[in-house]
Design an enzyme around this catalytic site. Structure first.
Site, PDB file in Angstrom:
ATOM      1  N   HIS A 169       0.824  -1.223   0.000  1.00  0.00           N
ATOM      2  CA  HIS A 169       0.000   0.000   0.000  1.00  0.00           C
ATOM      3  C   HIS A 169       0.857   1.272   0.000  1.00  0.00           C
ATOM      4  CE1 HIS A 169       0.661   0.166   4.369  1.00  0.00           C
ATOM      5  NE2 HIS A 169       0.256   1.414   4.312  1.00  0.00           N
ATOM      6  N   LYS A 173       0.633   5.624  -1.965  1.00  0.00           N
ATOM      7  CA  LYS A 173       0.744   6.944  -1.318  1.00  0.00           C
ATOM      8  C   LYS A 173       1.304   7.937  -2.330  1.00  0.00           C
ATOM      9  CE  LYS A 173       1.648   5.037   3.268  1.00  0.00           C
ATOM     10  NZ  LYS A 173       0.995   5.667   4.404  1.00  0.00           N
ATOM     11  N   GLU A 207       7.455   4.677  13.977  1.00  0.00           N
ATOM     12  CA  GLU A 207       6.082   4.651  14.491  1.00  0.00           C
ATOM     13  C   GLU A 207       6.144   4.769  16.006  1.00  0.00           C
ATOM     14  OE1 GLU A 207       3.597   2.110  11.237  1.00  0.00           O
ATOM     15  OE2 GLU A 207       4.864   0.924  12.570  1.00  0.00           O
ATOM     16  N   ASP A 226       7.773  -7.224   7.837  1.00  0.00           N
ATOM     17  CA  ASP A 226       6.556  -6.410   7.882  1.00  0.00           C
ATOM     18  C   ASP A 226       6.669  -5.152   7.011  1.00  0.00           C
ATOM     19  OD1 ASP A 226       3.963  -5.699   8.781  1.00  0.00           O
ATOM     20  OD2 ASP A 226       4.801  -4.387  10.323  1.00  0.00           O
ATOM     21  N   HIS A 231       7.796  -1.968   2.060  1.00  0.00           N
ATOM     22  CA  HIS A 231       7.604  -0.512   2.013  1.00  0.00           C
ATOM     23  C   HIS A 231       8.938   0.245   1.839  1.00  0.00           C
ATOM     24  CE1 HIS A 231       3.674  -1.630   3.200  1.00  0.00           C
ATOM     25  NE2 HIS A 231       3.752  -1.432   4.492  1.00  0.00           N
ATOM     26  N   LYS A 317       8.963   0.132  15.751  1.00  0.00           N
ATOM     27  CA  LYS A 317       7.768   0.413  16.562  1.00  0.00           C
ATOM     28  C   LYS A 317       8.227   1.043  17.867  1.00  0.00           C
ATOM     29  CE  LYS A 317       4.751  -2.036  13.996  1.00  0.00           C
ATOM     30  NZ  LYS A 317       3.776  -1.341  13.146  1.00  0.00           N
TER      31      LYS A 317
END
Ligand code: BG6
Length: 459
Positions: A169, A173, A207, A226, A231, A317
């Site tokens: 995804h 963007k 994040e 992940d 990405h 994270k």
């Protein structure tokens, strides 16, 4: 190669988390834009009926982005539901019946990859995978090179490559796409976009939250699988690729694959893995988990343009901010300005939360006894209202048959080839305190010359 628009959308995993958080909001947004007017068939094994699926869609929209009563009304009218087990041929016969005369269904597998084989086989057996059908699959595409090759074999057994849409995804963007646009729609970047002028490239995806109830998934996945292999590699490919000769999907994707082909497989010396303190107490996480919630890597590209320019990629994270940013540091010019603390020029691309392009330049202070410093020339695109969500864009593109923003078979396999060696070697996992920039073990080479650029986010 653009293909005709799909005439039905089938989404497997209709009662799941992804549908709830992303798919229903994207469908409503498409309807508001006038982009969706085909049957939308949810499939799941939940013992539900259509009324329950509609109620779930309503709840999803209320929680994620807001319910638009008129658009929801239309979405409800398009929704269909097939309940059943993915191993049961009857489920797929029911799907075939619900598809009616549709010849170009887009089957979106929002389900765990372990089920892909089963579903694809059943689709073919039930006659739902004819020449006009296409399949859309979620990331992570596999867990390593071998599993990705197996998945590709399974999908390619029924659908040819032009009918397979592998979602990342991040590609949906707009600011990610803008990296390419900045380079190829402007005249001046090309003159310095190479090893003669650029010293290093950094990409940070930070994040400030933990695993948000996804402990079980995350503990089987980790940061490299992940977000790094997909990405962050896509960001790097947009920055490093050569200008494509044309803008059709294959010309663009060819250039991205070439970038990955030039990258050496990672060795343990090219990676730092970290885990935030408290991760092991998360539900679904093993008490002795060695899975990383932070990773920093150094990539070397063996290409004419980039040889000798390290690319540093970092994601984690529970870091101090939520922000994705690229920093391109330039080589320093020979200087005669002694006594000035001159810094390297840089280019900064913020992908989120705001969208920024900034150039860091040394400037002289006005008073004689001050040393000067770095100022930024800023080109800022403020988020426009109505900006398309990444999921809406990629789902819309898959249905309209444009593969540009999807990962091709050779691309995903190349990406796994690069990370595969470190997935298989047991590199140490260093603990870091929540809300810090991850671990910084001594003696590592995974630190950019001039240090990491830690993005700051102001509201
Ligand atoms: C997903 C990852 O692909 O991307 C998540 O699974 C991550 O762990 C998310 O939080 C970030 O995406 P975005 O669009 O919210 O920045």
């Amino acid at each position: 190669m653009k293909q005709p628009h799909s005439d039905a959308l089938v989404f497997f995993g209709a009662t799941g988390d992804l549908a709830y958080k992303k798919i229903f909001p994207s469908l409503q947004a498409m309807i508001k834009r006038g982009h969706l007017n085909i049957p939308v068939i949810g499939v799941a094994k939940a013992g539900w009926d259509l009324a329950q699926l509609r109620a779930r869609a309503k709840d999803s929209l209320e929680k994620h982005g807001g319910l638009d009563p008129a658009a929801f009304e239309r979405l409800s009218g398009l929704l269909r539901y097939v309940d059943g087990d993915y191993s049961d041929a009857a489920t797929f016969q029911a799907l075939k019946k619900t598809l009616g005369n549709a010849e170009r269904p887009a089957h979106y597998l929002a389900i765990p990859p372990l089920l892909f084989g089963k579903v694809v086989e059943q689709l073919a057996a039930a006659g739902c995978a004819g020449p006009g059908a296409r399949v859309i699959v979620e990331k992570p595409f596999g867990t390593d090179l071998t599993s990705a090759q197996n998945l590709n074999r399974i999908l390619l057994g029924t659908f040819d490559e032009s009918r397979i849409f592998r979602i990342d995804h991040y590609l949906g963007k707009r600011p990610v796409h803008n990296l390419q646009f900045y380079r190829f729609a402007n005249a001046f970047p090309e003159s310095y976009w190479n090893r003669d002028h650029i010293e290093s490239v950094q990409i940070t995806m930070a994040e400030d939250f933990g695993v948000q109830g996804r402990g079980k998934f995350y503990d089987q996945t980790g940061t490299i699988r992940d977000v790094m292999q997909n990405h962050l590699f896509q960001l790097a490919a947009n920055l490093a690729m050569e200008p494509p000769p044309r803008l059709d999907s294959e010309s663009v994707r060819d250039e991205k694959v070439k970038v990955l082909k030039a990258i050496h497989p990672l060795t343990p010396a090219d990676i730092i893995r970290g885990q935030f303190h408290g991760y092991r107490d998360e539900p679904g996480v093993a008490p002795d988990s060695q899975v990383e919630t932070f990773a920093a890597i150094r990539l070397e590209l063996d290409s004419w343009r980039w040889k000798g320019v390290p690319f540093y990629l970092r994601a984690g994270k529970n870091l101090p901010v939520t922000c994705t940013e690229v920093l391109i540091r330039m080589r320093q010019p020979p200087t005669m300005y002694e006594g000035f603390d001159l810094k390297s020029n840089y280019l900064r691309f913020r992908i989120s939360p705001q969208v920024t392009i900034a150039i860091g330049v040394n400037v002289m202070a006005l008073s004689d006894n001050a040393a000067g410093g770095v100022n930024e020339m800023i080109a800022n695109h403020h988020p426009e209202t109505g900006e398309m969500d990444a999921y809406e864009r990629v789902l819309g593109d898959a249905m309209s048959g444009d593969a540009t923003l999807f990962a091709r078979e050779d691309y995903v396999e190349e990406a796994w080839r690069i990370v595969d060696p470190v997935l298989k070697s047991e590199t140490p996992v260093f603990e870091y305190a929540p809300k810090t920039w991850g671990p910084s073990p001594t003696g590592t080479d995974v630190v950019p010359p001039g240090g990491w650029w830690n993005p700051e986010v102001t509201p």
